[in-house]
Design a protein around this motif. Structure first.
Motif, short mmCIF file in Angstrom:
data_model
loop_
_atom_site.label_atom_id
_atom_site.label_comp_id
_atom_site.label_asym_id
_atom_site.label_seq_id
_atom_site.Cartn_x
_atom_site.Cartn_y
_atom_site.Cartn_z
N PRO A 52 1.76 -7.31 3.59
CA PRO A 52 0.84 -6.49 2.66
C PRO A 52 1.44 -6.48 1.35
O PRO A 52 2.41 -6.35 1.14
N ALA A 64 -2.82 -9.00 1.02
CA ALA A 64 -1.61 -9.52 1.74
C ALA A 64 -1.64 -10.87 1.20
O ALA A 64 -2.39 -11.74 0.89
N GLN A 263 4.94 -5.75 -3.44
CA GLN A 263 5.10 -6.38 -2.21
C GLN A 263 6.57 -6.49 -2.00
O GLN A 263 7.46 -6.69 -2.71
#
Ligand code: C2E
Ligand code: MG
Ligand code: MG
Ligand code: MG
Length: 298
Positions: A52, A64, A263
């Motif tokens: 994600p 993602a 991320q």
């Protein structure tokens, strides 16, 4: 290297050449891996994991990245670093790359039908997929066949892939653009980019390489580089994504610099599809700590 030395020797008709046992073993192992990889393509032994991407302002998952793994019959789950380079060297990256594109489109199309909240999914491209516009055909077909919304597909490309032939890259990127997919420049800061070209490539996102993220906030040089990259991206109207965020200190520092998305293991490792679906369904609002300005701020 040993391989080209061997080819040379064979070409020149030389019959007797010798490699030390360690080199022989390495060459044999590589050949075995290549064989296994060919079979893996036939038998479709690949699987995608999803990591994600989080928007800091909204505190939600906003995308993602699809990351390939190889389900090797004996070795178990093999990470991409252990087979993508060989796949690129042998041309097997073409069928593998096609599989990734088709699988992501099929998966996103399914989510379009079944999920309340669907987020864009990015996939990684290799240089060879660009030759002859192959990637355009595969993508175009996959999008049409699965009736997936193009804006839910994002392509990640690296600087070196583009700088090999910048003019050709610009026209392929423009074709992607007119299909409606999103484009991001991956691993930024590690390749050779020309700033002149950067502004001519039609990207939406710039992903700051983990190498710089890992150093902040303690390493002053990495912090300075991250700061310049984020400022540059803002000038060029690109959103920034920090890769490999592992600590709250990194989050805080990058947040203060104005980084848009993140991320990294701090939020989640790449996970199998069922687990990612669960995250989508929960649609959780991540409780991102609010930091007192100053503590880790640049
Ligand atoms: P990438 O595109 O830069 O992907 C990010 C990599 O960083 C992933 O490794 C991810 O698991 C890892 N990562 C993310 N957050 C963290 C973190 O907080 N800490 C650490 N230590 N690592 C983190 P992964 O999945 O092993 O993939 C490695 C590379 O393999 C990718 O780098 C990409 O270049 C390549 N790759 C992966 N899937 C594909 C694919 O389908 N096609 C092609 N051509 N390349 C792929
Ligand atoms: Mg990537
Ligand atoms: Mg990357
Ligand atoms: Mg990388």
């Amino acid at each position: 290297n040993a391989e080209s030395a061997m080819k040379q020797a064979l070409l020149s008709g030389e019959r007797h050449f010798y490699f030390d046992p360690a080199t022989q073993a390495r060459m044999a192992e590589k050949l075995a891996l290549e064989n296994d990889l060919r079979q893996a393509v036939e038998a479709q032994q690949f699987v995608l994991y999803f990591q994600p991407r989080v928007d800091l302002a909204r505190g939600r998952i906003v995308g993602a990245e699809a990351l390939i793994r190889w389900h090797h019959p004996e070795k178990g789950l093999v990470p991409p670093a252990q087979f993508i380079p060989l796949a690129e060297e042998t041309g097997l990256i073409l069928p593998i790359g096609d599989w990734v594109i088709r699988t992501v489109c099929q998966q996103v199309a399914q989510w379009q039908r079944t999920e309340r909240h669907v987020v864009p999914i990015s996939l990684n491209l290799s240089a060879a997929q660009f030759k002859g516009g192959r990637v355009l055909d595969t993508l175009h077909q996959a999008i049409a066949q699965h009736a997936v919304k193009a804006k839910l597909i994002e392509l990640e490309l690296t600087e070196s892939l583009l700088m090999h032939d910048p003019q050709a890259a610009i026209s392929i990127l423009s074709a992607f653009r007119s299909m409606g997919v999103r484009l991001s420049l991956d691993d930024f800061g590690t390749g050779y980019s020309s700033l002149a070209y950067l502004s001519r490539f039609p990207f939406d996102f710039l992903k700051i390489d983990r190498a710089f993220v890992a150093g902040v906030p303690d390493n002053v040089e990495d912090g300075a580089i991250a700061k310049v990259i984020i400022a540059l991206a803002k000038q060029l109207n690109l959103r920034t994504v920090a890769e490999g965020v592992e600590t709250e200190e990194q989050l805080s520092f990058l947040h203060h610099l104005g980084c848009d998305e993140m991320q990294g293991y701090l939020f989640s490792k790449p996970v199998p599809v069922e687990q990612f679906e669960q995250m989508l369904r929960e649609h959780v609002r991540l409780s991102l700590p609010t930091y007192p300005a100053g503590k880790h701020s640049p």
